[in-house]
Structure formats: C-alpha cells, structure tokens
Design a protein around this motif. Structure first.
Motif, PDB file in Angstrom:
ATOM      1  N   THR A 113       1.299 -89.076 -11.683  1.00  9.68           N
ATOM      2  CA  THR A 113       1.319 -87.643 -12.315  1.00  9.68           C
ATOM      3  C   THR A 113       1.844 -87.729 -13.568  1.00  9.68           C
ATOM      4  OG1 THR A 113       3.718 -87.822 -11.358  1.00  9.68           O
ATOM      5  CG2 THR A 113       2.232 -86.828  -9.684  1.00  9.68           C
ATOM      6  N   PHE A 116       1.079 -85.161 -16.533  1.00  7.04           N
ATOM      7  CA  PHE A 116       2.014 -83.766 -16.508  1.00  7.04           C
ATOM      8  C   PHE A 116       3.101 -83.803 -17.212  1.00  7.04           C
ATOM      9  CE2 PHE A 116      -1.125 -83.079 -12.792  1.00  7.04           C
ATOM     10  CZ  PHE A 116      -1.546 -81.998 -13.156  1.00  7.04           C
ATOM     11  N   PHE A 135      -5.015 -77.569 -20.102  1.00 14.99           N
ATOM     12  CA  PHE A 135      -4.305 -77.342 -18.685  1.00 14.99           C
ATOM     13  C   PHE A 135      -5.586 -77.195 -17.714  1.00 14.99           C
ATOM     14  CE2 PHE A 135      -2.819 -75.112 -14.970  1.00 14.99           C
ATOM     15  CZ  PHE A 135      -1.740 -75.582 -14.960  1.00 14.99           C
TER      16      PHE A 135
END
Length: 307
Positions: A113, A116, A135
C-alpha cells in the motif's frame, strides 16, 4: 566524495531505463517475500533484521572504500539519516514478525500500500501534485493487485489479522522513509551513504530488542541461511542502493507506482517455489497493473500558446 557520487542527473519523467530497473527491483522484492518466509523458519525476526543489516553494512562499506565514497563528512544528513534508519528498522521488524502470522500473499498486499502513502505525502511535502490521471492509474494498478488475491482474502487463522496490521504499518513506514529521503539533505547524499545510515541504525536499534524476539535460533538449515544471505547480499546491499539512487533521480510517485508489481511477482514466485496456487486472475491482474503504470507515467503534453 567521488565525482560519480556527487553528480545527480535528475529526470522529470519515467523513461525506458527506469521501467527496466523497476521491473527488476520489484521482481527481486517479490522474491524477497518468499525468502523472508523461508528465513523465518531458521531464525527469529529480530535477529534476521539485525543480521541482514549487519552483513549488508559490511559489504556496502567495503564498496565505499573501494570506490572512494566518503561517508563521514558533515553534510547535514545526520538527523534525517537517523530518522530514516529508525523507520527502516521498525519497518522490517514488523515485516519479519508480520510474515510469521500471515501469509506471504496477504503480507505483500499490505506492505505494498506504500504508493498511496507516498502519493499523499508527496502532494503535501514534495509539491508532486495528485492529478486525476495519476489517481486513476494507481486505482487501476491497485485493482489488479486486489484481483490477484480475490480468492485468498479469507483468514488462514485468527492471528493472521495481527500480521496483516503489522505489514500495513510497515508499508506506511516504507512510504515515510521515501519521503524523508526526498525531503531532506539525504536527497543530495550518495545512495551508499543513505543506505548505510539505515543499515547501521537498524543494527543498533535491533540489538536491545533481541531478548524480546523469542528464540534466536529456530530450525536452522542451509535453506534458511541461504535465504538470509540472499536478502543481505543481493536485496539489501545491491537493490536498495539502486532504489535509493532511483528515488534521488526520478519522481517519487512515478517510481512508487511500480511497487504494485511486487505482490504480483511475489505470488508468482510463491507459486513456483512454495507451491502456492496460481490462476488466470494473476495474468489478468498483471494486465491491469501494466495499464495502470502506463497511465501514471504517461508524459503530460503541454500545449504551447501561439505566437
């Protein structure tokens, strides 16, 4: 400091060379998830954190001596270097412990992750604005990663949640380390010096924690020892130097997006080396990931006003 270590050729966009290097790095890091699982069978997580950093530090220091790279001059990197080292140490202690509880697949998803957190942090700290295109590309890549694990999201046992949380926090710390390097004087330091900060600090940080990591030696074997040496010599001493050079040279968010390849490669390596099941989902996921990376790293064409 040698001329090679002081000249920094900063580039504004991801090029073909960066793509090739990042594919190699992410494959190595995907394979590293398997190596961690294997090494954990022979040694305690805290000992592994300390041992692989110590071995890698000796190798990197020898490289610096051979190349004439100065490590001890005052350049304003001490405190950010210590901070990066602490983040690095805690990150890998959590990864080693986390993969004791959860599967390599679930752990890889949580760890990765990281993009992000870099995307959000870089927006506020580095001026790398979050655009709709970036994005969208990251969302496509993350959808691909999710597809890899769509049939394996059920808990293997109740304790797996503990490992998932550890690996998720490790992913946050990985992103934080990247941001510290990009934001501080470490951005102008050699990749070797940046890595040495993290290796030395992580060894010092891990030593007093050894009594809390359980038995140092578990079921020691040649395979477990080989997995430890693979991590120390190749993954840490080689690929991390290359990674730190890359994040000093290319945009952080563009490079971070490639981390989505790591869990996909991890699953593939797990399938071949640990007999984990493979399915068509993996190949569909890799297609999504590749498309997402293309969208994230597509150069923006600026229209030149007439006249």
């Amino acid at each position: 400091m040698s001329q090679a270590s002081t000249a920094i050729d900063r580039r504004e966009a991801i090029d073909g060379f960066a793509v090739a290097v990042m594919i190699m790095l992410t494959f190595s890091w995907g394979l590293n998830q398997v190596a961690i699982k294997v090494a954990n069978t022979g040694y305690s997580p805290i000992f592994l954190t300390m041992a692989r950093s110590a071995i890698a530090a000796v190798l990197v220091y020898g490289w610096c001596v051979w190349r004439g790279i100065r490590l001890f001059e005052r350049d304003g990197t001490l405190w950010p270097g210590i901070l990066a080292g602490v983040l690095f140490a805690v990150e890998f202690i959590l990864i080693f412990f986390g993969l004791d509880y959860t599967t390599a697949a679930r752990g890889a998803l949580m760890i990765n992750t990281m993009p992000f957190w870099v995307l959000i942090g870089a927006h506020f700290l580095l001026g790398e604005r979050i655009t709709g295109t970036k994005f969208l590309g990251l969302a496509m890549a993350f959808a691909g990663v999710t597809l890899v694990f769509v049939d394996q999201l059920s808990l293997p046992d109740a304790s797996a949640l503990r490992g998932d949380v550890m690996c998720l926090i490790a992913g946050i710390l990985w992103g934080a380390t990247t941001l510290v390097i990009k934001k501080s004087k470490l951005a102008d330091a050699s990749a070797e010096k940046t890595l040495m900060y993290q290796l030395v600090v992580s060894v010092v940080f891990a030593i007093p924690l050894l009594p809390f990591g359980g038995a140092i030696l578990r079921d020691v074997s040649a395979l477990a020892t080989g997995a430890l040496l693979f991590q120390a010599v190749f993954v840490v001493a080689f690929t991390y130097i290359l990674w730190f050079w890359m994040i000093r040279t290319y945009p952080a968010t563009g490079l971070a997006s490639f981390a989505f390849l790591t869990p996909a490669f991890g699953v593939l390596c797990g399938g071949f080396l640990l007999n984990e099941p493979l399915s068509i989902n993996i190949f569909a996921a890799l297609t999504l990931i590749a498309a997402g990376l293309f969208v994230v790293n597509r150069p923006v064409r600026r229209r030149i006003p007439p006249g």
